[in-house]
Scaffold this motif. Structure first.
Motif, PDB file in Angstrom:
ATOM      1  N   ASP A   1       0.852  -1.188   0.000  1.00  0.00           N
ATOM      2  CA  ASP A   1       0.000   0.000   0.000  1.00  0.00           C
ATOM      3  C   ASP A   1       0.892   1.244   0.000  1.00  0.00           C
ATOM      4  O   ASP A   1       2.047   1.180   0.408  1.00  0.00           O
TER       5      ASP A   1
ATOM      6  N   ASP B   1      -0.327   4.963   0.882  1.00  0.00           N
ATOM      7  CA  ASP B   1      -0.604   5.945   1.939  1.00  0.00           C
ATOM      8  C   ASP B   1      -0.513   5.320   3.326  1.00  0.00           C
ATOM      9  O   ASP B   1      -1.148   4.308   3.608  1.00  0.00           O
TER      10      ASP B   1
ATOM     11  N   ASP C   1      -2.173  -0.598   5.903  1.00  0.00           N
ATOM     12  CA  ASP C   1      -2.562  -0.117   7.237  1.00  0.00           C
ATOM     13  C   ASP C   1      -4.049  -0.366   7.507  1.00  0.00           C
ATOM     14  O   ASP C   1      -4.531  -0.018   8.573  1.00  0.00           O
TER      15      ASP C   1
HETATM   16 MG   LIG Z   1      -3.037   3.041   3.408  1.00  0.00          MG
END
Ligand SMILES: [Mg+2]
Length: 184
Positions: free
Chosen positions: A7, A9, A138
């Protein structure tokens, strides 16, 4: 070679959403006090239109540093795994200008991680459409389906307990060094 979904961000970098809200409202935000993933939408809700007009031409990534050790660890992982950067770019509040965000993400990745070619970028809002052996994200939902699931610690997932993560066969990682220890 095993495939790895990474990922962008809050895993590679933070972007600067927080700074733009602070600038827009002339306030200071402490992410340690925020638990909501969608805090940007929540905080700007009543001024949504004006806020998205304010940010629409800005490049969130221009000066955003990569997280510590990210470059070095990814470079090592790149010779052992088949890496893909999988990231969403749509701003639902201002969908018509999301193309800027895609472009900014593209050039950021190309400049900062030159050993991962653009053919390895996947821009999508639905990460469940693809299969990967290993996933690093996340958000817990985005880890589904992988054999190895690494949850990168962020403000909004800090409160997920060890038991909850164990149930989902997920390992919490707090840094790129920890990712290195697990995958290399
Ligand atoms: Mg993310």
């Amino acid at each position: 070679m095993k495939t790895v979904m990474i990922d962008m961000d809050n895993v590679l970098t933070d972007g600067v959403f927080k700074e733009y809200i602070e600038e827009f409202y002339k306030i200071e935000i402490d992410l340690n006090e925020i638990k909501d993933y969608a805090y940007v939408q929540k905080l700007t809700k009543k001024d949504s239109k004006q806020f998205w007009e304010f940010v629409q031409d800005k490049n969130f990534y221009l000066e955003a540093p990569l997280f510590q050790d990210c470059y070095e660890v990814l470079e090592k992982l790149n010779s052992k795994y088949d890496l893909y950067i999988v990231t969403s770019y749509l701003w639902n509040e201002e969908i018509d200008v999301s193309g800027h965000n895609l472009k900014n993400k593209y050039y950021y990745l190309k400049e900062r991680l030159p050993f991962i070619g653009p053919e390895k970028y996947i821009f999508t809002t639905n990460k469940s459409l693809m299969n990967f052996d290993i996933r690093i994200d996340d958000r817990l939902n985005n880890l589904s389906g992988a054999t190895t699931k690494l949850l990168f610690t962020a403000w909004h997932n800090k409160d997920l307990s060890k038991e909850e993560l164990k149930k989902k066969n997920t390992i919490r990682v707090n840094s790129w060094k920890e990712i290195e220890d697990i995958l290399l």
